[in-house]
Design a protein around this motif. Structure first.
Motif, PDB file in Angstrom:
ATOM      1  N   VAL A 131       0.849  -1.190   0.000  1.00 16.33           N
ATOM      2  CA  VAL A 131       0.000   0.000   0.000  1.00 16.33           C
ATOM      3  C   VAL A 131       0.883   1.238   0.000  1.00 16.33           C
ATOM      4  O   VAL A 131       1.843   1.331   0.770  1.00 16.33           O
ATOM      5  CB  VAL A 131      -0.933   0.016   1.229  1.00 16.33           C
ATOM      6  N   VAL A 132       0.560   2.186  -0.873  1.00 20.58           N
ATOM      7  CA  VAL A 132       1.328   3.427  -1.006  1.00 20.58           C
ATOM      8  C   VAL A 132       0.362   4.589  -0.793  1.00 20.58           C
ATOM      9  O   VAL A 132      -0.388   4.962  -1.698  1.00 20.58           O
ATOM     10  CB  VAL A 132       1.998   3.505  -2.397  1.00 20.58           C
ATOM     11  N   VAL A 133       0.364   5.127   0.431  1.00 20.50           N
ATOM     12  CA  VAL A 133      -0.572   6.202   0.777  1.00 20.50           C
ATOM     13  C   VAL A 133       0.130   7.243   1.639  1.00 20.50           C
ATOM     14  O   VAL A 133       1.172   6.974   2.240  1.00 20.50           O
ATOM     15  CB  VAL A 133      -1.803   5.654   1.543  1.00 20.50           C
ATOM     16  N   GLY A 134      -0.459   8.424   1.710  1.00 23.52           N
ATOM     17  CA  GLY A 134       0.062   9.462   2.584  1.00 23.52           C
ATOM     18  C   GLY A 134      -0.148   9.098   4.045  1.00 23.52           C
ATOM     19  O   GLY A 134      -0.963   8.242   4.379  1.00 23.52           O
ATOM     20  N   GLY A 135       0.625   9.753   4.920  1.00 20.18           N
ATOM     21  CA  GLY A 135       0.491   9.492   6.348  1.00 20.18           C
ATOM     22  C   GLY A 135       1.376   8.372   6.844  1.00 20.18           C
ATOM     23  O   GLY A 135       1.483   8.144   8.044  1.00 20.18           O
ATOM     24  N   LEU A 136       2.007   7.645   5.914  1.00 21.72           N
ATOM     25  CA  LEU A 136       2.953   6.592   6.277  1.00 21.72           C
ATOM     26  C   LEU A 136       4.317   6.961   5.704  1.00 21.72           C
ATOM     27  O   LEU A 136       4.421   7.735   4.759  1.00 21.72           O
ATOM     28  CB  LEU A 136       2.494   5.237   5.717  1.00 21.72           C
TER      29      LEU A 136
END
Length: 212
Positions: A131-136
């Motif tokens: 998973v490639v998302v903001g916040g991480l």
């Protein structure tokens, strides 16, 4: 049957919907997972969209929230990836070329929900998802991407970020899912989506117009 389930279709040579998971005639591995999870009956969108997806055809599916759209695109996707060589950090030629598929979602929460559903099937099948998302942490996501995976689930903005910073390439990605595509456009992601598509390989193969 389509009238009974309020299924509306448009297009050429559309396969008939299936009435049960058994009738769908999936690979035994996938049928076993469906049974173990406890999915009893397919929903209308699954009955019609999955047979089309299993033909590797482009499809736009419209259904209400909670109607099973995620599984409707996951089963054809996972069925296809099962036939492809595994991608891992030991087979550098494959992992250097990126994933086979990208699933785009408008929000981090939706991307993580899709990951949860994908892993129910992917883990038993040996298909890896990142998973490639903001916040991480971008670095942590980049590390996982470099280890190799078959599927990337991402929000458009963060995926553009990792592509531009060369954490990922999409040289062999030929399968794209855009979940809640209308919402992505409404949120202003159209430019990012186009940049992502531009990174994917171009094919000169034309679909059979009679079937398209």
């Amino acid at each position: 049957f389509r009238e009974d389930y309020n299924i509306t279709i448009k297009g050429g040579k559309i396969p008939v919907p299936f009435r049960s998971w058994k009738e769908a005639n999936f690979a035994k591995e996938i049928t076993d997972i469906i049974e173990s999870i406890g999915y009893k009956e397919p929903t209308p969108i699954q009955r019609q969209a999955i047979p089309i997806g299993m033909q590797n055809r482009d499809i736009i599916g419209v259904a209400e929230t909670g109607s099973g759209k995620t599984l409707a695109f996951l089963i054809p996707l996972l069925s296809w990836i099962r036939t492809m060589p595994k991608i891992d950090n030991y087979s550098s030629d494959a992992s250097d070329q990126g994933p086979y598929a990208v699933i785009l979602a408008p929000t981090r929460e939706l991307a993580q929900q899709i990951e949860e559903e994908t892993n129910k099937f992917g883990v038993p099948l040996g298909i890896r998802t990142v998973v490639v998302v903001g916040g991480l942490s971008r670095e942590e996501q980049g590390f996982r991407l470099r280890q190799g995976c078959e599927i990337v689930i991402a929000t458009p903005g963060r995926l553009v970020d990792v592509l531009e910073n060369r954490y990922l390439v999409l040289n062999q990605c030929t399968y794209v899912v855009m979940d809640e595509a209308d919402r992505m456009i409404d949120m202003g992601f159209e430019g990012d989506v186009q940049r992502i598509l531009d990174r994917m390989p171009v094919t000169n193969l034309k679909p059979d117009t009679e079937d398209a």
